[in-house]
Design a protein around this motif. Sequence first.
Motif, PDB file in Angstrom:
ATOM      1  N   ALA A  81       8.559   3.706  11.072  1.00  0.00           N
ATOM      2  CA  ALA A  81       9.181   2.407  10.863  1.00  0.00           C
ATOM      3  C   ALA A  81       9.001   1.948   9.423  1.00  0.00           C
ATOM      4  O   ALA A  81       7.950   2.124   8.824  1.00  0.00           O
ATOM      5  CB  ALA A  81       8.573   1.381  11.818  1.00  0.00           C
ATOM      6  N   LEU A  82      10.065   1.350   8.857  1.00  0.00           N
ATOM      7  CA  LEU A  82       9.998   0.822   7.501  1.00  0.00           C
ATOM      8  C   LEU A  82       9.687  -0.672   7.560  1.00  0.00           C
ATOM      9  O   LEU A  82      10.084  -1.360   8.500  1.00  0.00           O
ATOM     10  CB  LEU A  82      11.315   1.070   6.771  1.00  0.00           C
ATOM     11  CG  LEU A  82      11.613   2.541   6.488  1.00  0.00           C
ATOM     12  CD1 LEU A  82      12.986   2.689   5.838  1.00  0.00           C
ATOM     13  CD2 LEU A  82      10.538   3.158   5.601  1.00  0.00           C
ATOM     14  N   PRO A  83       9.007  -1.188   6.570  1.00  0.00           N
ATOM     15  CA  PRO A  83       8.552  -2.583   6.624  1.00  0.00           C
ATOM     16  C   PRO A  83       9.652  -3.572   6.277  1.00  0.00           C
ATOM     17  O   PRO A  83      10.615  -3.247   5.574  1.00  0.00           O
ATOM     18  CB  PRO A  83       7.463  -2.616   5.554  1.00  0.00           C
ATOM     19  CG  PRO A  83       7.948  -1.633   4.539  1.00  0.00           C
ATOM     20  CD  PRO A  83       8.562  -0.512   5.336  1.00  0.00           C
ATOM     21  N   ASP A  84       9.470  -4.775   6.751  1.00  0.00           N
ATOM     22  CA  ASP A  84      10.298  -5.887   6.298  1.00  0.00           C
ATOM     23  C   ASP A  84       9.766  -6.314   4.932  1.00  0.00           C
ATOM     24  O   ASP A  84       8.581  -6.663   4.816  1.00  0.00           O
ATOM     25  CB  ASP A  84      10.187  -7.035   7.304  1.00  0.00           C
ATOM     26  CG  ASP A  84      11.013  -8.252   6.905  1.00  0.00           C
ATOM     27  OD1 ASP A  84      11.571  -8.253   5.783  1.00  0.00           O
ATOM     28  OD2 ASP A  84      11.079  -9.191   7.715  1.00  0.00           O
ATOM     29  N   PRO A  85      10.590  -6.276   3.893  1.00  0.00           N
ATOM     30  CA  PRO A  85      10.104  -6.663   2.563  1.00  0.00           C
ATOM     31  C   PRO A  85       9.452  -8.031   2.538  1.00  0.00           C
ATOM     32  O   PRO A  85       8.553  -8.280   1.724  1.00  0.00           O
ATOM     33  CB  PRO A  85      11.379  -6.630   1.710  1.00  0.00           C
ATOM     34  CG  PRO A  85      12.272  -5.662   2.400  1.00  0.00           C
ATOM     35  CD  PRO A  85      12.001  -5.837   3.872  1.00  0.00           C
ATOM     36  N   ALA A  86       9.867  -8.915   3.429  1.00  0.00           N
ATOM     37  CA  ALA A  86       9.292 -10.262   3.472  1.00  0.00           C
ATOM     38  C   ALA A  86       7.802 -10.225   3.782  1.00  0.00           C
ATOM     39  O   ALA A  86       7.054 -11.124   3.377  1.00  0.00           O
ATOM     40  CB  ALA A  86      10.028 -11.108   4.508  1.00  0.00           C
ATOM     41  N   ALA A  87       7.355  -9.179   4.476  1.00  0.00           N
ATOM     42  CA  ALA A  87       5.947  -9.069   4.825  1.00  0.00           C
ATOM     43  C   ALA A  87       5.071  -8.825   3.598  1.00  0.00           C
ATOM     44  O   ALA A  87       3.855  -9.028   3.647  1.00  0.00           O
ATOM     45  CB  ALA A  87       5.741  -7.935   5.834  1.00  0.00           C
ATOM     46  N   PHE A  88       5.701  -8.404   2.497  1.00  0.00           N
ATOM     47  CA  PHE A  88       4.961  -8.121   1.268  1.00  0.00           C
ATOM     48  C   PHE A  88       5.387  -9.034   0.112  1.00  0.00           C
ATOM     49  O   PHE A  88       4.993  -8.812  -1.024  1.00  0.00           O
ATOM     50  CB  PHE A  88       5.160  -6.664   0.858  1.00  0.00           C
ATOM     51  CG  PHE A  88       4.478  -5.682   1.764  1.00  0.00           C
ATOM     52  CD1 PHE A  88       3.224  -5.195   1.462  1.00  0.00           C
ATOM     53  CD2 PHE A  88       5.088  -5.270   2.946  1.00  0.00           C
ATOM     54  CE1 PHE A  88       2.580  -4.303   2.306  1.00  0.00           C
ATOM     55  CE2 PHE A  88       4.461  -4.369   3.801  1.00  0.00           C
ATOM     56  CZ  PHE A  88       3.204  -3.889   3.479  1.00  0.00           C
ATOM     57  N   SER A 114       9.293   1.907  -1.562  1.00  0.00           N
ATOM     58  CA  SER A 114      10.654   1.624  -2.030  1.00  0.00           C
ATOM     59  C   SER A 114      11.304   0.534  -1.175  1.00  0.00           C
ATOM     60  O   SER A 114      12.008  -0.336  -1.703  1.00  0.00           O
ATOM     61  CB  SER A 114      11.503   2.888  -1.982  1.00  0.00           C
ATOM     62  OG  SER A 114      11.000   3.875  -2.852  1.00  0.00           O
ATOM     63  N   ARG A 115      11.002   0.566   0.109  1.00  0.00           N
ATOM     64  CA  ARG A 115      11.540  -0.450   1.017  1.00  0.00           C
ATOM     65  C   ARG A 115      10.929  -1.827   0.736  1.00  0.00           C
ATOM     66  O   ARG A 115      11.619  -2.851   0.808  1.00  0.00           O
ATOM     67  CB  ARG A 115      11.255  -0.029   2.466  1.00  0.00           C
ATOM     68  CG  ARG A 115      11.566  -1.086   3.513  1.00  0.00           C
ATOM     69  CD  ARG A 115      13.032  -1.405   3.601  1.00  0.00           C
ATOM     70  NE  ARG A 115      13.280  -2.336   4.704  1.00  0.00           N
ATOM     71  CZ  ARG A 115      14.458  -2.908   4.932  1.00  0.00           C
ATOM     72  NH1 ARG A 115      15.505  -2.609   4.165  1.00  0.00           N
ATOM     73  NH2 ARG A 115      14.609  -3.736   5.930  1.00  0.00           N
ATOM     74  N   VAL A 116       9.658  -1.826   0.370  1.00  0.00           N
ATOM     75  CA  VAL A 116       8.944  -3.085   0.114  1.00  0.00           C
ATOM     76  C   VAL A 116       9.599  -3.887  -1.007  1.00  0.00           C
ATOM     77  O   VAL A 116       9.654  -5.130  -0.950  1.00  0.00           O
ATOM     78  CB  VAL A 116       7.469  -2.798  -0.237  1.00  0.00           C
ATOM     79  CG1 VAL A 116       6.808  -4.007  -0.882  1.00  0.00           C
ATOM     80  CG2 VAL A 116       6.699  -2.384   1.007  1.00  0.00           C
TER      81      VAL A 116
END
Length: 235
Positions: free
Chosen positions: A6-13, A231-233
Amino acid sequence: MPHKSALPDPAAFAHVSEWVFDLDNTLYPRQTDLFSQIDMKMTAYVRELLNLDHDAARGIQKKYYREHGTTLKGLMLHHGIDPNDFLEKVHDIDYSWVKPDPSLSAAIKALPGRKFIFTNGDTPHAERTAQALGILDHFDDIFDIVAADLMPKPAPETYDRFLSKHGVHKDKAAMFEDLPRNLLAPHALGMRTVLIVPNNLDVVLDEVWEHEGKDGKHIDHITDDLATFLSRVVS
């Protein structure tokens, strides 16, 4: 806990401006023949020091690793060894197995804020490894076992020492690690935690206990592809 792919939600970082990375089996994949060399060097060190056969030496090595955080700490406590001698000998390895990782380099470079390597190894080893990966210039500093006064992760006071030394704001920090137990203290401090797992399920883990707690609530994210995750972050 999220599936490992799973890739992260950028908002989480979005709040993160302090990026903290373990070195071995985190910034390079576990299947890279690097830490395995260090592991063998440690076994040889214990074998020679205590005049044991291979299996007995390895048993002592792993016992100290589990009980004290590092083999080095156990050898210091129980046998009074010179830590500098140990660190020099076990890191006398072939770094040609580590290949440049342009994707990881670009991803780390793009992260906003400061970046640190936080390792139970020593700075020369971290520098050689990061140089081989092509990522050394992206880091603001390296916090090694010497800077930690030879007290290894997962000891909570080691994280406190790191935060204090570099003025890291724990509520703005994220920690990337391959060992679940080394994420307990960062999580308790309020740091965002990311567990790095092997991207090959056929990889034989040397010590099953190392991965105890991988489903714990102290792990916010899990990934088998650090470059893609980072990269997703920032996307």
